[in-house]
Design an enzyme around this catalytic site. Sequence first.
Site, mmCIF file in Angstrom:
data_model
loop_
_atom_site.group_PDB
_atom_site.id
_atom_site.type_symbol
_atom_site.label_atom_id
_atom_site.label_comp_id
_atom_site.label_asym_id
_atom_site.label_seq_id
_atom_site.Cartn_x
_atom_site.Cartn_y
_atom_site.Cartn_z
ATOM 1 C CG ASP A 113 -100.257 25.554 5.539
ATOM 2 O OD1 ASP A 113 -99.448 24.604 5.584
ATOM 3 O OD2 ASP A 113 -100.462 26.329 6.500
ATOM 4 C CD GLU A 148 -96.882 17.612 9.933
ATOM 5 O OE1 GLU A 148 -97.154 18.644 9.271
ATOM 6 O OE2 GLU A 148 -97.292 17.427 11.089
ATOM 7 N N GLY A 203 -93.386 28.061 12.782
ATOM 8 C CA GLY A 203 -92.145 28.835 12.923
ATOM 9 C C GLY A 203 -92.221 29.925 13.990
HETATM 10 P P1 13P Z 1 -97.412 29.394 13.407
HETATM 11 O O1 13P Z 1 -98.711 30.113 13.403
HETATM 12 O O2 13P Z 1 -97.134 28.736 14.722
HETATM 13 O O3 13P Z 1 -96.282 30.216 12.926
HETATM 14 O O4 13P Z 1 -97.571 28.165 12.371
HETATM 15 C C1 13P Z 1 -97.928 28.419 11.049
HETATM 16 C C2 13P Z 1 -97.961 27.150 10.289
HETATM 17 O O5 13P Z 1 -97.217 26.226 10.554
HETATM 18 C C3 13P Z 1 -98.917 27.038 9.168
HETATM 19 O O6 13P Z 1 -98.902 25.760 8.613
#
Ligand code: 13P
Length: 289
Positions: free
Chosen positions: A84, A136, A216
Amino acid sequence: MLVTMDKILNKARQEGYGVIAPSTFSLELIGCAIEAAEKKRSPLILNINLKYDALQTEENREIFLYVARERAMRASVPVAINLDHGADYPTVVRAIHHGFTSVMLDASAKPFEENIAAVKEVVHTAHSIGIPVEAELGCVGMADPTFLIETKYTGSSKTDPALVAEYVERTGVDFLAVSIGNAHGPYAKNIVPHIDFDLLEQIAKITPIPLVLHGGSGTGDENLTKACQMGISKINVGTDLMKIATDQAIAGYEENANKGRLRFLTNYVDGYRDGIEYYMDVFGSTHKA
Ligand code: 13P
């Protein structure tokens, strides 16, 4: 079974459901996320950010990825392990070496041409060994819980639909994270973000590749279900899971503190698992493994 993320997301996009990518920031959470997926018969994406405390040394990263891969290989449902918010080329290549089965290069804060150049370089290397790439366009910023106006996020800019086709084509990227009114982190109390479904519809028409929704948490179940049906195939969820887990851990601690039982971690993990199972139903991935 351990798979690359395209195996999970191409099917999700075609069939109109979303797959949860929970922020997996400690070793205990790897197993319990997989247990949730097995119970729901859902595919799963372990979303791992190298900034997590548990991944701050090379040795810890090796152990963490070893456990994640081992658990994923033994799972009876498809599990991908995604980097990520990879920061740059060396970080992403190192992540592939550690065994991630998908990588995100986040160049979203860069100008368009620089974003393309950075992602293209990663795609070239990753694809040569069969690893798909997320990137992105537009920038998903941070929700500021002190702002009571839903549209005011820090560092956010929406995805420009006029740039989508060119971006996907020139980068060769496999999954596109979009900025459509979503933001990372907790929103102000009682604020549900305004998701720009017109923009999502336009983007989904332009490109058939799976779309990704970061941030999310707190987005509202109806919004999330609709977004998944419209082309969002991967939803990153962190904050909500941490909150459910922490609330349950505190409750478990308070209930058991005088009874000589330690329920803190068990309750934490149970809460995290409950949250994942809940969202699998919301996103429509239950029974899709
Ligand atoms: P949230 O913590 O707002 O759910 O976002 C998580 C996220 O997008 C990790 O990349």
